[in-house]
Scaffold this motif. Structure first.
Motif, mmCIF file in Angstrom:
data_model
loop_
_atom_site.group_PDB
_atom_site.id
_atom_site.type_symbol
_atom_site.label_atom_id
_atom_site.label_comp_id
_atom_site.label_asym_id
_atom_site.label_seq_id
_atom_site.Cartn_x
_atom_site.Cartn_y
_atom_site.Cartn_z
ATOM 1 N N GLU A 1 34.580 42.392 33.645
ATOM 2 C CA GLU A 1 35.517 41.482 34.309
ATOM 3 C C GLU A 1 35.944 40.371 33.342
ATOM 4 N N MET A 2 34.987 39.914 32.532
ATOM 5 C CA MET A 2 35.269 38.874 31.563
ATOM 6 C C MET A 2 36.276 39.369 30.512
ATOM 7 N N GLY B 1 38.521 41.686 30.829
ATOM 8 C CA GLY B 1 39.796 41.651 31.516
ATOM 9 C C GLY B 1 40.790 42.692 31.046
ATOM 10 N N ASN C 1 45.877 38.957 33.387
ATOM 11 C CA ASN C 1 45.024 38.340 34.410
ATOM 12 C C ASN C 1 43.708 37.810 33.857
ATOM 13 N N ALA C 2 43.260 38.355 32.761
ATOM 14 C CA ALA C 2 42.023 37.881 32.143
ATOM 15 C C ALA C 2 42.027 38.285 30.668
ATOM 16 N N ASN D 1 37.011 32.868 27.129
ATOM 17 C CA ASN D 1 37.817 33.711 28.008
ATOM 18 C C ASN D 1 38.475 32.888 29.106
ATOM 19 N N ARG E 1 40.319 33.493 33.126
ATOM 20 C CA ARG E 1 40.506 34.372 34.279
ATOM 21 C C ARG E 1 41.548 33.743 35.186
#
Length: 812
Positions: A57-58, A60, A65-66, A82, A84
């Motif tokens: 998720e980090m 991205g 979006n990230a 990073n 988000r």
């Protein structure tokens, strides 16, 4: 992938993190190796709770979006940062730096690059949640220069800030870069130990020549020859490999064939050399395999945090008395002085050094840049900017690697140190020659000229003129001006001088003062102080043709005595320039020696004596223009009222397809943009009869220089003024962003012939719109082309007659 330079001069790589096994492993290793406190500051939880899904998720989607940026040494992650995305306009940002890399500016670098990437993706604001005792992270945010809002609640600080740069954030970023770059180059200019890899025993081999030059330059440190087969070189003990050298090596100079280079580079990395210079050819200067080899060299050195000059360099010289290093192929070492020289061409660089030596121009340092694989002219400018031993910089340029950066750096430097440049590859034919010889890419010459004018760089046509101007600049405190008088004993030379004065845009103060051939020395001694004391005179050209063999020395003594006399004058009471401060240049029409010579006046000043009158006048004109640039208000990028730059940009972004570009010409969209920009433009229709002045502004994106603003047409109908007729001014160009001084300058340049008949309110309104366009384009990377035509009426109202915008979606 990009090179970044840390606060201590360490070099690292910065790139996007990808959702690969390697990058996930590097991020997890970073998490496991930092302290428990660092992990807690980053996640507010232990690392055991940070599983692969959190890491993914980090990482991205690459920016929309990230995004995670990694700073690496090629083998591991040194730090990550990073963001988000929270909604359309906002994103949350966080950082993690390894323990042994803290306090080196990594957090600030990551923040700068994340902010740029986020802004390109349409994010307008960053947010961060920081524990109250995480002072180190708060220092990074405060040092960024962004205008931040901080709210503290229950042991947590909530920080928000807009991503558009302001003058303060831009200035702090440039300062950090300058200091870090200078630190990274220190080993080249102040080494204590030098190793020459490829030093040969054969006197005709380049490795032997270079090693001899170091010895003969009386280097204050220690130099080691490295040769796998020779026990000694030039009676100095040699070592088989760099690993056998008994001391830590600060600078490695490599003169081995290209096919042997990688093993030498590996040795440099193994023993920890941070400054490497390759004089060998056979890389990007030859063919594709050579280019690939050069890339491999650079990648290996960057992964070790080292810097590289070359390949295909002809070396460097450092004349600091505490160093005295001639690690070049230049056979003659110039005297120590305060002029730094950088050359894209090695052979021409050696010629420049030779001429500097022959005319007595002292040099602080010299670098032949070669292929500019790593160390560039921009890097050297930042080093010399704060180098206390350098007062002037001379450049021979064929192309620009990063012209926008070159422009920013030069604009800073020229305020206190002159930069003189010969820029070749000005015609299509010479551009092709440059491309065939190097990897250089040439720019349109009109754009280069605009940049030089905007940054205060003194552009000269030839290498000869480079030194003609340099010797005048270093001759003392004489401050040139446009009103020039001529003192002569020959009419012929005066005619040539007056012609050149007028062609160079200087003002001739008539009449020519012709002292004839009687009592030459006494006449110069009497007349020159009178001319210098004349308040209508800013500078004096002294012309002299010898009659007898003893005349020249007597005239030299007379001119010196005349200047010493006016030096003792009391300061003028009306604010006029002191006579001694006025520039004086001379031409002695002698035979047999066509070098620039000097007439020493006192410890502070000398007068350059040129072999021909036109050389003296052209040098005077260049120095005058430079002094005028320094005396002018440098300007600033102002905060403009009623200016919604985010709205103006968002209007464009909403019209863009997912991929590709869009041409925007409908009135509704264009008027929304104009209203967001603010200013004094009227959007109503206006009849042609009411318009007496038309101004067409064109925005275009140069592949090297980025966005440019052109006043492409300024047309005036002067039939109702005291000067009837139709006037069309020449185009004027500036690089974006423009300061308020740039806006005034481009207006004057385009409209100088008719400015007197343009109402002041109209002039101010057009210049205001120029600044609004500049800031909009500088902060809207999507816009690639635009045209705006304005009409000015006699009551000073400004109407938008037509407009057009072309834009494309930007990829991070």
């Amino acid at each position: 992938m990009a090179r970044v330079i840390l606060r201590d001069g360490h070099v690292a790589e910065l790139r996007k993190a990808k959702n690969t096994s390697q990058d996930r492993t590097w991020i997890r290793n970073l998490l496991e190796n930092v302290s428990e406190q660092s992990r807690y500051f980053r996640f507010a939880r232990s690392h055991e709770d940070v599983d692969d899904s959190v890491i993914e998720e980090m990482i991205g989607d690459g920016g929309q979006n990230a995004l995670t940026l990694m700073c690496t040494d090629g083998h591991q992650a040194l730090a990550i940062g990073n963001y988000r995305r929270l909604d359309e306009d906002r994103a949350e940002v966080a950082f993690l730096v390894s323990e042994d890399m803290q306090e080196r500016g990594l957090g600030s670098l990551l923040l700068e690059h994340l902010a740029e990437a986020a802004y390109l993706n349409g994010i307008k604001q960053f947010e961060a949640t920081v524990l109250s005792d995480n002072e180190r992270m708060m220092n990074v945010f405060r040092a960024s220069g962004f205008a931040m809002t901080i709210n503290q609640e229950s042991g947590v600080m909530h920080v928000t800030w807009p991503l558009r740069q302001n003058e303060r954030s831009r200035g702090l970023q440039e300062t950090r870069e300058r200091l870090a770059t200078a630190a990274s180059l220190h080993g080249f200019f102040h080494p204590k130990t030098v190793a020459v890899i490829g030093a040969s025993r054969a006197p005709d081999r380049l490795g032997h020549v270079l090693f001899r030059h170091i010895l003969n330059s009386d280097f204050r440190g220690t130099v080691y020859p490295v040769n796998p087969t020779a026990p000694s070189v030039a009676a100095v003990k040699a070592y088989p490999t760099l690993k056998d050298v008994p001391e830590k090596v600060d600078l490695a100079v490599i003169v081995v064939p290209a096919n042997q280079i990688l093993s030498v580079i590996d040795d440099c990395i193994e023993v920890g050399v941070k400054s490497v210079m390759i004089l060998s050819s056979g890389f990007s200067d030859t063919d594709k395999p050579g280019t690939e080899l050069e890339h491999e060299i650079l990648n290996r050195l960057r992964s070790a945090g080292a810097r590289l000059i070359g390949p295909n360099s002809l070396g460097l010289i450092q004349m600091d008395p505490d160093v005295r290093l001639n690690a070049s192929f230049a056979p003659l070492v110039p005297e120590h002085g305060r002029v730094a020289i950088a050359s894209h061409s090695g052979a021409l660089g050696i010629t420049i050094l030779d001429y500097a030596t022959r005319i007595g121009v002292g040099v602080s340092s010299f670098v032949s840049l070669g292929n500019r694989s790593d160390v560039s002219g921009n890097d050297l400018l930042q080093y010399w900017e704060s180098d206390p031993s350098t007062d002037m910089i001379l450049l021979y340029l064929e192309s620009f690697g990063n012209p926008r950066k070159f422009s920013r750096i030069s604009r800073r430097i020229t305020r206190h140190k002159p930069i003189l440049a010969v820029k070749s590859a000005r015609t299509p034919v010479s551009v092709n020659v440059a491309k065939s010889r190097t990897v250089a890419v040439a720019a349109e010459d009109a754009t280069v000229e605009a940049m030089f004018r905007q940054t205060g760089i003194i552009r000269v046509e030839t290498l000869q003129e480079l030194f003609d101007v340099a010797v005048l600049l270093r001759s003392g405190d004489g401050h040139a001006g446009r009103r020039v008088a001529i003192v002569t004993n020959t009419a012929g030379g005066a005619v040539m001088a007056v012609d050149r004065l007028l062609r160079e845009g200087l003002e001739f103060v008539a009449p020519v003062i012709n002292i004839g051939f009687e009592s030459l020395a006494e006449s110069y001694r009497t007349v020159l102080p009178q001319v210098l004391r004349d308040e209508s005179v800013d500078a004096v050209v002294v012309l002299f043709t010898p009659v007898g063999p003893s005349d020249e020395e007597a005239v030299r003594v007379a001119i010196s005595a005349a200047l010493c006399e006016v030096a003792n004058d009391a300061p003028p009471q009306n604010g006029a320039r002191h006579p001694y401060e006025k520039a004086v240049v001379a031409n002695f029409l002698t035979t047999g020696d066509y070098r620039v010579r000097y007439l020493e006046v006192d410890a502070e000043r000398s007068i350059p004596i040129y072999p021909f009158p036109e050389q003296a006048v052209r040098a005077l004109a260049k120095v005058t223009a430079y002094h005028e640039y320094r005396d002018r208000d440098p300007g600033y990028i102002p905060d403009l009222p009623d200016f919604d730059i985010d709205l103006a940009r968002s209007v464009i972004r909403k019209r863009l397809p997912e991929n590709g570009c869009a041409e925007i010409s409908d009135d509704t969209t264009l008027k929304r943009i104009i209203r967001a920009l603010g200013g004094k433009l009227c959007l109503d229709n206006v009849s042609d009869e009411r318009v007496f002045l038309r101004v067409e502004m064109r925005i275009e994106s140069d592949p090297q220089f980025g966005p440019l603003l052109r006043l492409d047409m300024v047309e005036a109908d002067l039939s109702r003024t005291p000067v009837p007729g139709q006037v069309v001014a020449l185009p004027a160009i500036r690089l974006i962003p423009l300061t308020d001084a740039d806006a005034r300058g481009i207006w004057r340049e385009a409209i100088s012939k008719i400015e007197a008949v343009v109402p002041g309110a109209a002039r101010d309104g057009v210049q205001d719109f120029i600044l609004r366009l500049s800031q909009w384009i500088d902060n809207s990377p999507e816009v690639t082309r635009a045209t705006f035509t304005l009409g000015v009426t006699e009551d000073a109202s400004i109407y938008l007659l037509s407009s057009f915008v072309e834009a494309t979606r930007v990829e991070v």
